[in-house]
Design a protein around this motif. Structure first.
Motif, PDB file in Angstrom:
ATOM      1  N   ALA A 216      57.074  74.803  11.136  1.00 23.97           N
ATOM      2  CA  ALA A 216      57.942  75.220  10.031  1.00 23.97           C
ATOM      3  C   ALA A 216      57.795  74.249   8.862  1.00 23.97           C
ATOM      4  O   ALA A 216      57.711  74.654   7.699  1.00 23.97           O
ATOM      5  CB  ALA A 216      59.397  75.264  10.507  1.00 23.97           C
ATOM      6  N   ASP A 236      58.929  62.195  12.283  1.00 22.65           N
ATOM      7  CA  ASP A 236      58.573  61.167  13.263  1.00 22.65           C
ATOM      8  C   ASP A 236      57.135  61.378  13.725  1.00 22.65           C
ATOM      9  O   ASP A 236      56.414  60.438  13.988  1.00 22.65           O
ATOM     10  CB  ASP A 236      59.583  61.121  14.425  1.00 22.65           C
ATOM     11  N   GLN A 241      56.823  70.566  18.671  1.00 24.54           N
ATOM     12  CA  GLN A 241      56.683  71.017  20.072  1.00 24.54           C
ATOM     13  C   GLN A 241      55.272  71.465  20.410  1.00 24.54           C
ATOM     14  O   GLN A 241      54.897  71.506  21.578  1.00 24.54           O
ATOM     15  CB  GLN A 241      57.610  72.197  20.334  1.00 24.54           C
ATOM     16  N   ASN A 250      49.167  83.468  20.896  1.00 27.67           N
ATOM     17  CA  ASN A 250      49.893  84.464  20.098  1.00 27.67           C
ATOM     18  C   ASN A 250      50.080  84.029  18.653  1.00 27.67           C
ATOM     19  O   ASN A 250      51.004  84.447  17.982  1.00 27.67           O
ATOM     20  CB  ASN A 250      51.254  84.778  20.744  1.00 27.67           C
ATOM     21  N   ALA A 283      64.874  61.063   9.787  1.00 32.07           N
ATOM     22  CA  ALA A 283      66.021  61.196   8.889  1.00 32.07           C
ATOM     23  C   ALA A 283      67.272  60.898   9.702  1.00 32.07           C
ATOM     24  O   ALA A 283      67.387  61.347  10.847  1.00 32.07           O
ATOM     25  CB  ALA A 283      66.072  62.614   8.344  1.00 32.07           C
ATOM     26  N   GLY A 313      63.396  71.299  14.237  1.00 29.60           N
ATOM     27  CA  GLY A 313      63.017  71.905  15.510  1.00 29.60           C
ATOM     28  C   GLY A 313      64.001  71.685  16.646  1.00 29.60           C
ATOM     29  O   GLY A 313      65.212  71.541  16.462  1.00 29.60           O
ATOM     30  N   ASP A 477      62.944  76.391  14.536  1.00 26.18           N
ATOM     31  CA  ASP A 477      63.751  76.369  15.762  1.00 26.18           C
ATOM     32  C   ASP A 477      65.101  75.671  15.612  1.00 26.18           C
ATOM     33  O   ASP A 477      65.944  75.768  16.501  1.00 26.18           O
ATOM     34  CB  ASP A 477      62.979  75.663  16.886  1.00 26.18           C
ATOM     35  N   GLN A 485      59.437  80.872  17.927  1.00 31.45           N
ATOM     36  CA  GLN A 485      57.996  80.957  18.127  1.00 31.45           C
ATOM     37  C   GLN A 485      57.289  80.287  16.957  1.00 31.45           C
ATOM     38  O   GLN A 485      57.869  80.149  15.868  1.00 31.45           O
ATOM     39  CB  GLN A 485      57.568  82.429  18.204  1.00 31.45           C
ATOM     40  N   ILE A 486      56.026  79.939  17.157  1.00 32.00           N
ATOM     41  CA  ILE A 486      55.274  79.233  16.116  1.00 32.00           C
ATOM     42  C   ILE A 486      55.165  80.094  14.858  1.00 32.00           C
ATOM     43  O   ILE A 486      55.482  79.652  13.746  1.00 32.00           O
ATOM     44  CB  ILE A 486      53.868  78.873  16.638  1.00 32.00           C
TER      45      ILE A 486
HETATM   46  C1  FAD Z   1      55.926  73.975  26.324  1.00 29.84           C
HETATM   47  C2  FAD Z   1      56.071  74.900  25.138  1.00 29.84           C
HETATM   48  C3  FAD Z   1      55.192  75.958  24.989  1.00 29.84           C
HETATM   49  C4  FAD Z   1      55.284  76.826  23.892  1.00 29.84           C
HETATM   50  N1  FAD Z   1      54.383  77.834  23.761  1.00 29.84           N
HETATM   51  C5  FAD Z   1      54.418  78.619  22.657  1.00 29.84           C
HETATM   52  C6  FAD Z   1      53.424  79.630  22.454  1.00 29.84           C
HETATM   53  O1  FAD Z   1      52.504  79.804  23.258  1.00 29.84           O
HETATM   54  N2  FAD Z   1      53.530  80.390  21.335  1.00 29.84           N
HETATM   55  C7  FAD Z   1      54.520  80.239  20.402  1.00 29.84           C
HETATM   56  O2  FAD Z   1      54.525  80.950  19.400  1.00 29.84           O
HETATM   57  N3  FAD Z   1      55.467  79.290  20.581  1.00 29.84           N
HETATM   58  C8  FAD Z   1      55.441  78.490  21.670  1.00 29.84           C
HETATM   59  N4  FAD Z   1      56.409  77.522  21.841  1.00 29.84           N
HETATM   60  C9  FAD Z   1      57.482  77.404  20.841  1.00 29.84           C
HETATM   61  C10 FAD Z   1      56.999  76.725  19.556  1.00 29.84           C
HETATM   62  O3  FAD Z   1      56.318  75.517  19.880  1.00 29.84           O
HETATM   63  C11 FAD Z   1      58.155  76.447  18.629  1.00 29.84           C
HETATM   64  O4  FAD Z   1      58.815  77.664  18.344  1.00 29.84           O
HETATM   65  C12 FAD Z   1      57.707  75.814  17.317  1.00 29.84           C
HETATM   66  O5  FAD Z   1      56.987  74.615  17.528  1.00 29.84           O
HETATM   67  C13 FAD Z   1      58.909  75.506  16.442  1.00 29.84           C
HETATM   68  O6  FAD Z   1      58.463  74.889  15.284  1.00 29.84           O
HETATM   69  P1  FAD Z   1      59.452  74.043  14.366  1.00 29.84           P
HETATM   70  O7  FAD Z   1      58.615  73.511  13.244  1.00 29.84           O
HETATM   71  O8  FAD Z   1      60.629  74.848  14.022  1.00 29.84           O
HETATM   72  O9  FAD Z   1      60.000  72.851  15.266  1.00 29.84           O
HETATM   73  P2  FAD Z   1      59.299  71.771  16.183  1.00 29.84           P
HETATM   74  O10 FAD Z   1      57.977  72.223  16.643  1.00 29.84           O
HETATM   75  O11 FAD Z   1      60.312  71.408  17.209  1.00 29.84           O
HETATM   76  O12 FAD Z   1      59.065  70.526  15.216  1.00 29.84           O
HETATM   77  C14 FAD Z   1      60.138  69.768  14.697  1.00 29.84           C
HETATM   78  C15 FAD Z   1      59.660  68.377  14.333  1.00 29.84           C
HETATM   79  O13 FAD Z   1      60.667  67.647  13.653  1.00 29.84           O
HETATM   80  C16 FAD Z   1      60.752  66.315  14.185  1.00 29.84           C
HETATM   81  N5  FAD Z   1      62.106  65.791  13.984  1.00 29.84           N
HETATM   82  C17 FAD Z   1      63.204  66.076  14.700  1.00 29.84           C
HETATM   83  N6  FAD Z   1      64.264  65.401  14.212  1.00 29.84           N
HETATM   84  C18 FAD Z   1      63.800  64.668  13.178  1.00 29.84           C
HETATM   85  C19 FAD Z   1      64.415  63.755  12.267  1.00 29.84           C
HETATM   86  N7  FAD Z   1      65.735  63.479  12.314  1.00 29.84           N
HETATM   87  N8  FAD Z   1      63.645  63.170  11.329  1.00 29.84           N
HETATM   88  C20 FAD Z   1      62.312  63.427  11.255  1.00 29.84           C
HETATM   89  N9  FAD Z   1      61.680  64.280  12.086  1.00 29.84           N
HETATM   90  C21 FAD Z   1      62.416  64.897  13.028  1.00 29.84           C
HETATM   91  C22 FAD Z   1      60.433  66.540  15.648  1.00 29.84           C
HETATM   92  O14 FAD Z   1      60.077  65.376  16.308  1.00 29.84           O
HETATM   93  C23 FAD Z   1      59.272  67.511  15.517  1.00 29.84           C
HETATM   94  O15 FAD Z   1      58.092  66.829  15.229  1.00 29.84           O
HETATM   95  C24 FAD Z   1      56.324  76.639  22.925  1.00 29.84           C
HETATM   96  C25 FAD Z   1      57.213  75.556  23.062  1.00 29.84           C
HETATM   97  C26 FAD Z   1      57.083  74.684  24.152  1.00 29.84           C
HETATM   98  C27 FAD Z   1      58.025  73.520  24.289  1.00 29.84           C
END
Ligand code: FAD
Length: 507
Positions: A216, A236, A241, A250, A283, A313, A477, A485-486
């Motif tokens: 995201a 960080d 994830q 996917n 943050a 996330g 997320d 999802q990604i």
């Molecule tokens: C084991 C596993 C398998 C998966 N498989 C799939 C798949 O096959 N297909 C699919 O579509 N989705 C899959 N997902 C789900 C997908 O990974 C997530 O939906 C997606 O990564 C969410 O993206 P995001 O950017 O919202 O958050 P995240 O990926 O959670 O990233 C958030 C980031 O923000 C950082 N952060 C948190 N708090 C702070 C702070 N205070 N200051 C600075 N940084 C911070 C975190 O450390 C992290 O790096 C899977 C998830 C897991 C755990």
């Protein structure tokens, strides 16, 4: 030992060596020693720059990768094949003098470490997160003579690794230092060597500041930068994830990739744009004044921005029962792909009957002696096809209406107590490990009551990604969007950035 295709690839890489390398090899007469000798000799036969010497190292079989007359401290205890083959080749190139791709500021932080740091990392050759840690610590070891690092394969050193219940498990000077995927930036920040607040002083106000490093955030930042906005990312680590994910099938238009490759691609894509990437910091709080939105970081720096996109996330949700925290990495695990091999021929439970729980149980049934799946409700919630697959396996048991009450054990997990929600009777199962698969918790605690969150802690957003606070948007997320999802996170990141752009031209 190496197939022809691998040898061809390796030959090209060995051409990139910039200086001579000496392998110091400590082996016995066992099968692993023979395998290690075969590998080391095969690789050294492919380049005149490599020589092999016999040595007496702390562990056998093991070998270290050195410059002539100078030990670097990079050691492999166990044959670095599987996912660790790349770590071995990379170490070889870096020891030979090939420059790392890390930013100069990170290299300077590594070189500035002036105390002896002896790292040891327990890995499994099937763990996808382990190479990142091994490569990060090897690099630190190559760059700084005060630092050493030994990769230890748990399957080769079974006795020594008996108490290791999660990989990668990192020890520093004999004490547990960390577990799970860690990049160089994570390690530096855990050592207190992360970026200093002074590095952020005097930064101009941002148009868009993105918090988080997952899909995201990457999408938000790229969309914002493409609008010509002054954009920054505070994270960080980059990847989120995705770093903990094995195969991804996917992400539409990409038939198959791995979490590690996608994390690298996200970072490369971010770096294509004029985005101020502030890694290795978190943050801690946010405050809105009449002039700006102010973001305070964990190193004390305060950044100012006109709009903020929160995309922090989520993380594995915990059961919150006695024993869970105390026995984390001592039998309580969250990642079946990574830690499953450590429970070979053992009895384990999986808590959670959704898709991830049932997939985990199927996966573990191929490794463990028995797998008991505990589902809180009257029925599992996983897709029918997965349930059928699970039920067809001879070493799995499903218990429904089971509320986990405690994970028991002293030094390591010995069992789990659950309550039958129908009869209210407590039952106990003897186990060696418990895999918790009950979903995710949003990383939003740091926001306090600045923006509205629902009872699960998810940030409430409208269809444009706007929160209740003008100028603060959220994506991915950490929000109350239904599906996690990604591709959905990337889409919501793009929406939040376009909404921030719209907000900026109207305010
Ligand atoms: C084991 C596993 C398998 C998966 N498989 C799939 C798949 O096959 N297909 C699919 O579509 N989705 C899959 N997902 C789900 C997908 O990974 C997530 O939906 C997606 O990564 C969410 O993206 P995001 O950017 O919202 O958050 P995240 O990926 O959670 O990233 C958030 C980031 O923000 C950082 N952060 C948190 N708090 C702070 C702070 N205070 N200051 C600075 N940084 C911070 C975190 O450390 C992290 O790096 C899977 C998830 C897991 C755990």
């Amino acid at each position: 030992m190496l197939n022809q295709e691998l040898k061809n690839q390796l030959a090209q890489l060995l051409d990139l060596m910039e200086g001579d390398v000496v392998f110091k090899l400590s082996t016995g007469s066992d099968e692993s020693s023979q395998k290690m000798e075969d590998l080391v000799n095969e690789v050294s036969d492919m380049s005149s720059r490599i020589t092999v010497e016999k040595a007496d190292l702390k562990r056998s079989p093991s070998f270290s990768v050195n410059r002539p007359g100078e030990d670097t401290g990079v050691t492999f205890a166990g044959v670095p094949l599987g996912h660790e083959f790349n770590s071995f080749v990379l170490a070889l190139l870096q020891v030979s003098g090939r420059a790392p791709k890390e930013e100069q500021s990170v290299i300077d932080q590594i070189k500035a470490i002036d105390k002896p740091l002896n790292f040891e990392t327990y890995i499994s050759l099937t763990c996808q997160k382990c190479p990142d840690v091994v490569q990060a610590l090897n690099l630190m070891s190559v760059l700084n003579p005060n630092i050493t690092h030994t990769m230890i394969d748990g399957a080769t050193f079974k006795e020594e690794a008996e108490d290791i219940m999660a990989v990668p498990s990192i020890f520093l000077n004999g004490e547990q230092f960390g577990s799970g995927r860690m990049t160089v930036t994570d390690i530096l920040s855990a050592l207190g060597q992360g970026p200093d607040a002074s590095e952020f002083e005097g930064k101009e106000i941002f148009d868009v500041l993105v918090v988080g490093g997952g899909p995201a955030s990457a999408s938000s930042a790229i969309y914002a930068a493409r609008k010509g906005l002054r954009t920054g990312i505070v994270a960080d680590r980059i990847g989120g994830q995705v770093n903990d994910t094995q195969d991804i099938e996917n992400l539409i238009s990409v038939k198959k990739t791995t979490g590690t490759s996608l994390a690298v691609n996200l970072e490369e894509h971010i770096n294509e744009y004029n985005i101020d990437v502030m890694k290795g910091v978190r943050a801690e709080s946010v405050n809105k004044t009449d002039e700006s939105i102010d973001l305070t970081l964990d190193n004390g720096a305060v950044l100012h921005t006109k709009t903020l996109i929160v995309s922090t996330g989520a993380r594995w949700r915990q059961l919150g029962v006695p024993g869970e925290q105390e026995l984390a990495n001592k039998g309580v695990a969250y990642c079946p792909h990574c830690d499953g091999p450590l429970f070979e021929d053992k009895h384990v439970a999986v808590v959670g009957g959704g898709n991830s729980g049932v997939e985990a149980a199927i996966d573990l049934a191929g490794i463990c002696k028995s797998v008991t799946l505990l589902e809180f409700g009257a029925e599992m919630r996983a897709d029918q096809v997965l349930q059928e697959r699970l039920n067809s396996l001879s070493n799995t048991t499903v218990i429904t209406n089971a509320a986990t009450k405690e994970i028991t054990g002293d030094e390591r997990v010995t069992g789990l107590t659950y309550e039958d929600t129908q009869s209210k009777e407590q039952q106990h199962i003897e186990l060696d490990g418990v895999f918790v698969q009950i979903g995710l918790s949003p990383n939003t605690e740091w926001l306090g009551d600045t923006v509205n969150r629902n009872r699960m802690g998810e940030i409430e957003v409208d269809r444009l990604g706007a929160t209740n606070v003008p100028g603060i948007f959220a994506a991915g997320d950490c929000t109350d969007q239904r599906y996690k999802q990604i591709i959905i996170s990337m889409g919501s990141g793009a929406t939040a950035a376009l909404s921030a752009f719209d907000y900026l031209i109207r305010n």
